[in-house]
Design a protein around this motif. Structure first.
Motif, short mmCIF file in Angstrom:
data_model
loop_
_atom_site.label_atom_id
_atom_site.label_comp_id
_atom_site.label_asym_id
_atom_site.label_seq_id
_atom_site.Cartn_x
_atom_site.Cartn_y
_atom_site.Cartn_z
N LEU A 16 -120.37 -16.31 -29.18
CA LEU A 16 -119.11 -16.90 -29.61
C LEU A 16 -119.03 -16.84 -31.13
O LEU A 16 -119.93 -17.33 -31.83
CB LEU A 16 -119.02 -18.36 -29.13
CG LEU A 16 -117.95 -19.25 -29.75
CD1 LEU A 16 -116.56 -18.73 -29.43
CD2 LEU A 16 -118.12 -20.70 -29.26
N GLY A 17 -117.96 -16.24 -31.65
CA GLY A 17 -117.70 -16.27 -33.07
C GLY A 17 -116.61 -17.28 -33.35
O GLY A 17 -115.65 -17.40 -32.60
N VAL A 18 -116.76 -18.04 -34.42
CA VAL A 18 -115.76 -19.05 -34.76
C VAL A 18 -115.38 -18.90 -36.23
O VAL A 18 -116.24 -18.79 -37.10
CB VAL A 18 -116.25 -20.47 -34.42
CG1 VAL A 18 -117.54 -20.81 -35.16
CG2 VAL A 18 -115.18 -21.51 -34.73
N GLY A 77 -110.89 -11.63 -35.14
CA GLY A 77 -111.90 -11.42 -36.18
C GLY A 77 -113.17 -12.18 -35.89
O GLY A 77 -114.28 -11.69 -36.10
N ALA A 78 -113.03 -13.41 -35.37
CA ALA A 78 -114.20 -14.21 -35.05
C ALA A 78 -115.02 -13.55 -33.94
O ALA A 78 -116.26 -13.50 -34.01
CB ALA A 78 -113.77 -15.61 -34.62
N ALA A 79 -114.35 -13.04 -32.90
CA ALA A 79 -115.07 -12.32 -31.84
C ALA A 79 -115.72 -11.06 -32.40
O ALA A 79 -116.81 -10.67 -31.98
CB ALA A 79 -114.12 -11.98 -30.69
N TYR A 121 -119.27 -8.28 -23.91
CA TYR A 121 -118.07 -9.05 -24.26
C TYR A 121 -118.41 -10.04 -25.37
O TYR A 121 -119.58 -10.34 -25.62
CB TYR A 121 -117.54 -9.82 -23.04
CG TYR A 121 -117.22 -8.94 -21.86
CD1 TYR A 121 -115.95 -8.43 -21.67
CD2 TYR A 121 -118.21 -8.62 -20.92
CE1 TYR A 121 -115.66 -7.62 -20.58
CE2 TYR A 121 -117.93 -7.81 -19.83
CZ TYR A 121 -116.65 -7.32 -19.67
OH TYR A 121 -116.38 -6.51 -18.59
N ALA A 122 -117.37 -10.54 -26.00
CA ALA A 122 -117.55 -11.58 -27.02
C ALA A 122 -116.34 -12.50 -26.99
O ALA A 122 -115.22 -12.08 -26.68
CB ALA A 122 -117.70 -10.96 -28.40
N VAL A 123 -116.57 -13.76 -27.33
CA VAL A 123 -115.49 -14.73 -27.44
C VAL A 123 -115.30 -15.07 -28.91
O VAL A 123 -116.27 -15.15 -29.67
CB VAL A 123 -115.81 -16.02 -26.65
CG1 VAL A 123 -114.61 -16.98 -26.68
CG2 VAL A 123 -116.18 -15.70 -25.22
N GLY A 124 -114.05 -15.24 -29.30
CA GLY A 124 -113.75 -15.63 -30.67
C GLY A 124 -112.79 -16.81 -30.68
O GLY A 124 -111.92 -16.92 -29.81
N VAL A 165 -119.23 -11.21 -33.66
CA VAL A 165 -120.29 -11.04 -32.67
C VAL A 165 -120.50 -9.56 -32.37
O VAL A 165 -121.63 -9.06 -32.40
CB VAL A 165 -119.95 -11.80 -31.38
CG1 VAL A 165 -121.01 -11.57 -30.32
CG2 VAL A 165 -119.80 -13.29 -31.67
N LEU A 166 -119.42 -8.84 -32.07
CA LEU A 166 -119.54 -7.41 -31.74
C LEU A 166 -120.07 -6.64 -32.94
O LEU A 166 -120.98 -5.81 -32.81
CB LEU A 166 -118.18 -6.86 -31.31
CG LEU A 166 -117.58 -7.47 -30.05
CD1 LEU A 166 -116.20 -6.89 -29.81
CD2 LEU A 166 -118.49 -7.22 -28.86
N HIS A 167 -119.49 -6.88 -34.10
CA HIS A 167 -119.91 -6.19 -35.31
C HIS A 167 -121.36 -6.56 -35.64
O HIS A 167 -122.17 -5.73 -36.00
CB HIS A 167 -118.98 -6.60 -36.45
CG HIS A 167 -119.11 -5.79 -37.70
ND1 HIS A 167 -118.62 -4.51 -37.79
CD2 HIS A 167 -119.66 -6.07 -38.91
CE1 HIS A 167 -118.86 -4.04 -39.01
NE2 HIS A 167 -119.48 -4.96 -39.69
#
Length: 419
Positions: A152-154, A396-398, A88-91, A401-403
């Protein structure tokens, strides 16, 4: 490999064991269900390499076997599919108007979404810590194992110092001066954090979610409180040497025109961002006319006023229609400049600022780039809505992380070996 990478902090993002594993997992994600033979054909890797990589991905529970393909005379081929709950990822997207946070599974599906007021005049560090608590709360309420959250992507308005993870002095966030966003969020969440320009993150999210429909090259035009641009060229994001490429909102559209927050005059944002269009409407028609449409002209209620202006245009109010068409004309001219410079075949539009106004902007951009671009006799530029929707910045921010963890071309972000 891109010229620069998004900033990260904390422990390294989880590794998948090198570039080959990233290639195979990305191919499974795009083509599920798919056989090992088909993966070898799609990736150019040997059958043996694919088999070794698949075994490791199965052990990591990032992919699973999901039946067999119809036999063609030999042994039936086992099909492989992505495990959405494998990671999982958070954005989070920090827009001057509001901040949106989302939780995504490995397939890119949004599991949780939460919005909070940005309160641009408040203490930035206090706001960032509140965002950290919001992120922790999203993970807890979703019941997701925290060890499976990659990071976490921001996404933030530029300019940024990607090397230090610092938000510099965004024109639309007046209280933000040299804010060490990555370090603060990393401490508040105990997650690895990556940061990027909001429009660039949106472009990466669009590419991640769009598959074949967004393969290749495109310009992503983001419209929120301000206007930004993200550029994908041959499936690689264009960041520039400092990580601040794609400032579409600061393309010059009117020499000697309105003063922009950045200090220059005549920028697209100063003439076509929602706050600028509302101000121009009041100047042209007077405060009484603005109030007759329900416009407060309160800078703290720009989103509400913008929605009301767009609603008035939809009802056929000539003054509102003129305001949107004028703004759209400016965006069309800026898009023409970008297309002549980048030679992209697609322009994708996204962001909350497009709600109620997208038709005006799509028509103006289409007319400009397909009537006047230098390559108009060679190809037609498609002007398309985002596949993600309003939350494109946070998604996009999340996706950063995934990308960054799994997609080809980003293996250096993992500190992983290239083989």
């Amino acid at each position: 490999m891109e010229a620069s990478e998004p900033m990260q902090t904390g422990a390294n993002l989880p590794r998948v064991g090198g570039y080959n594993r990233a290639v195979v997992l990305d191919a499974v994600r795009r083509r599920s269900p798919v056989s090992r033979v088909e993966l070898a054909q799609a990736t150019g890797l040997t059958n043996q390499t694919v088999s070794n990589v698949v075994r490791r991905l199965l052990e990591a529970e990032l992919i699973r076997e999901t039946g067999q393909a119809p036999s063609r005379g030999g042994k039936p081929r086992t099909l492989l599919s992505l495990c959405p709950d494998g990671a999982y990822a958070v954005g989070a997207h920090l827009d001057p108007d509001s901040t949106v946070a989302v939780l995504l599974d490995l397939s890119g599906r949004v599991l949780r979404r939460q919005r909070m007021d940005t309160a641009t005049g408040s203490d930035p560090e206090q706001l960032v810590r509140l965002l950290g608590r919001t992120v922790n709360g999203i993970i807890t309420r979703a019941g997701v194992p925290r060890e499976k959250v990659l990071g976490l992507g921001v996404a933030v308005p530029g300019p940024i110092d990607s090397g230090r993870g610092v938000v510099l002095d965004p024109p639309n966030l007046p209280a933000w001066h040299q804010v060490p966003l990555v370090d603060i969020l990393g401490g508040a969440t105990q997650l690895p954090v990556v940061m990027d320009n909001d429009a660039t993150a949106a472009a990466i999210g669009e590419r991640w979610a769009g598959g074949a429909d967004r393969a290749g090259s495109f310009l992503f035009v983001y419209m929120g409180t301000g206007i930004g641009g993200g550029v994908m060229l041959a499936d690689a994001v264009l960041r520039g040497d400092s990580g601040n490429a794609g400032e579409f909102g600061h393309v010059l559209v009117d020499p000697g025109g309105r003063l922009c927050h950045c200090g220059a005059r005549g920028c697209l944002e100063a003439h076509a961002a929602p706050y600028a269009v509302l101000a121009a409407f009041a100047e042209r028609h007077g405060r009484a006319a603005a109030e007759s449409l329900g416009l407060s002209l309160d800078p703290g209620r720009t989103r509400t006023d913008w929605n009301r202006l767009c609603t008035a245009a939809a009802r056929g109010d000539d003054r509102a229609v003129e305001a949107l068409e004028t703004a759209a004309g400016h965006i069309g001219r800026a898009a023409l400049t970008a297309v002549n410079l980048l030679d992209v075949p697609r322009i994708v539009l996204g962001g909350e600022g497009l709600r109620g106004s997208e038709g005006y902007f799509r028509r103006a951009i289409d007319t400009a780039v397909n009537s006047w671009s230098m390559a108009r006799r060679v190809r037609t530029v498609s002007v398309l809505p985002s596949l993600i929707g309003d939350a494109v910045g946070a998604v996009g921010a999340a996706s950063l992380v995934l990308h960054g963890a799994y997609a080809p071309g980003w293996h250096m972000l993992l500190g992983a070996e290239p083989a």
